[in-house]
Design a protein around this motif. Structure first.
Motif, short mmCIF file in Angstrom:
data_model
loop_
_atom_site.label_atom_id
_atom_site.label_comp_id
_atom_site.label_asym_id
_atom_site.label_seq_id
_atom_site.Cartn_x
_atom_site.Cartn_y
_atom_site.Cartn_z
N VAL A 17 16.10 -5.39 5.82
CA VAL A 17 16.07 -4.19 5.29
C VAL A 17 16.73 -3.15 6.37
N PHE A 18 16.34 -3.28 7.64
CA PHE A 18 16.75 -2.36 8.65
C PHE A 18 18.36 -2.53 8.62
N LEU A 19 18.91 -3.51 8.61
CA LEU A 19 20.44 -3.74 8.72
C LEU A 19 20.99 -3.20 7.38
N THR A 20 20.13 -2.98 6.36
CA THR A 20 20.88 -2.42 4.93
C THR A 20 20.71 -1.01 4.99
N VAL A 21 19.41 -0.55 5.16
CA VAL A 21 19.25 0.96 4.94
C VAL A 21 18.92 1.91 6.40
N GLY A 22 18.61 1.03 7.35
CA GLY A 22 18.49 1.75 8.60
C GLY A 22 16.85 2.00 8.78
N VAL A 23 16.42 2.99 9.69
CA VAL A 23 15.23 3.31 9.74
C VAL A 23 14.77 4.55 8.89
N GLY A 24 13.86 4.50 8.03
CA GLY A 24 13.42 5.36 7.06
C GLY A 24 12.09 4.69 6.25
N PRO A 25 11.83 5.62 5.36
CA PRO A 25 10.68 5.10 4.23
C PRO A 25 10.88 3.73 3.99
N THR A 26 11.74 3.38 3.58
CA THR A 26 12.14 1.93 2.75
C THR A 26 11.71 0.79 4.02
N LEU A 27 12.08 1.08 5.25
CA LEU A 27 11.67 0.16 6.28
C LEU A 27 10.31 0.03 6.32
N PHE A 28 9.61 1.13 6.68
CA PHE A 28 8.16 1.11 6.85
C PHE A 28 7.42 0.56 5.54
N ILE A 29 7.85 0.80 4.49
CA ILE A 29 7.38 0.15 3.32
C ILE A 29 7.34 -1.33 3.48
N ASN A 30 8.22 -1.95 3.74
CA ASN A 30 8.91 -3.27 3.95
C ASN A 30 7.88 -3.86 4.80
N ILE A 31 7.80 -3.25 6.00
CA ILE A 31 6.95 -3.86 7.24
C ILE A 31 5.54 -3.75 6.74
N LEU A 32 4.94 -2.93 6.15
CA LEU A 32 3.63 -2.90 5.45
C LEU A 32 3.64 -3.96 4.57
N LEU A 33 4.62 -4.33 3.96
CA LEU A 33 4.34 -5.24 2.58
C LEU A 33 4.51 -6.69 3.36
N THR A 34 5.33 -6.71 4.37
CA THR A 34 5.46 -8.10 5.23
C THR A 34 4.10 -8.26 5.97
N LEU A 35 3.27 -7.26 6.71
CA LEU A 35 2.06 -7.46 7.41
C LEU A 35 1.17 -7.79 6.10
N LEU A 36 1.32 -7.54 5.12
CA LEU A 36 0.42 -7.93 3.66
C LEU A 36 0.41 -9.42 3.56
N GLY A 37 1.70 -10.05 3.78
CA GLY A 37 2.22 -11.21 3.30
C GLY A 37 3.76 -11.42 3.35
N TRP A 38 4.17 -12.66 3.73
CA TRP A 38 5.46 -12.80 3.96
C TRP A 38 6.30 -12.64 2.42
N LEU A 39 5.57 -13.06 1.44
CA LEU A 39 6.29 -13.26 0.04
C LEU A 39 6.44 -11.70 -0.38
N PRO A 40 5.40 -10.87 -0.34
CA PRO A 40 5.78 -9.37 -0.81
C PRO A 40 6.93 -8.68 0.07
N GLY A 41 6.84 -8.83 1.35
CA GLY A 41 7.98 -8.28 1.98
C GLY A 41 9.36 -8.89 1.83
#
Length: 63
Positions: A17-41
């Motif tokens: 996600v970082f390589l696609t959109v950079g730092v922003g809300p989308t990246l933070f959402i993805n980090i949160l989803l990845t912390l909840l589980g690898w599959l959602p992220g």
């Protein structure tokens, strides 16, 4: 480059996600989803990368 981003989105979702959109809300959402589980992220990362590739002229934002 798209194949690399998709593979990174699958194995290391925040990096893809970082390589696609950079730092922003989308990246933070993805980090949160990845912390909840690898599959959602991973699913979110692949979706973000695919949507970005679908319309590359769109301004960066929340997907």
């Amino acid at each position: 480059m798209n194949i690399i981003r998709l593979l990174l989105g699958f194995f290391l979702p925040p990096l893809g996600v970082f390589l696609t959109v950079g730092v922003g809300p989308t990246l933070f959402i993805n980090i949160l989803l990845t912390l909840l589980g690898w599959l959602p992220g991973s699913v979110h990362a692949i979706w973000v990368i695919a949507k970005h590739n679908e319309n590359p002229n769109r301004e960066e934002g929340i997907y």
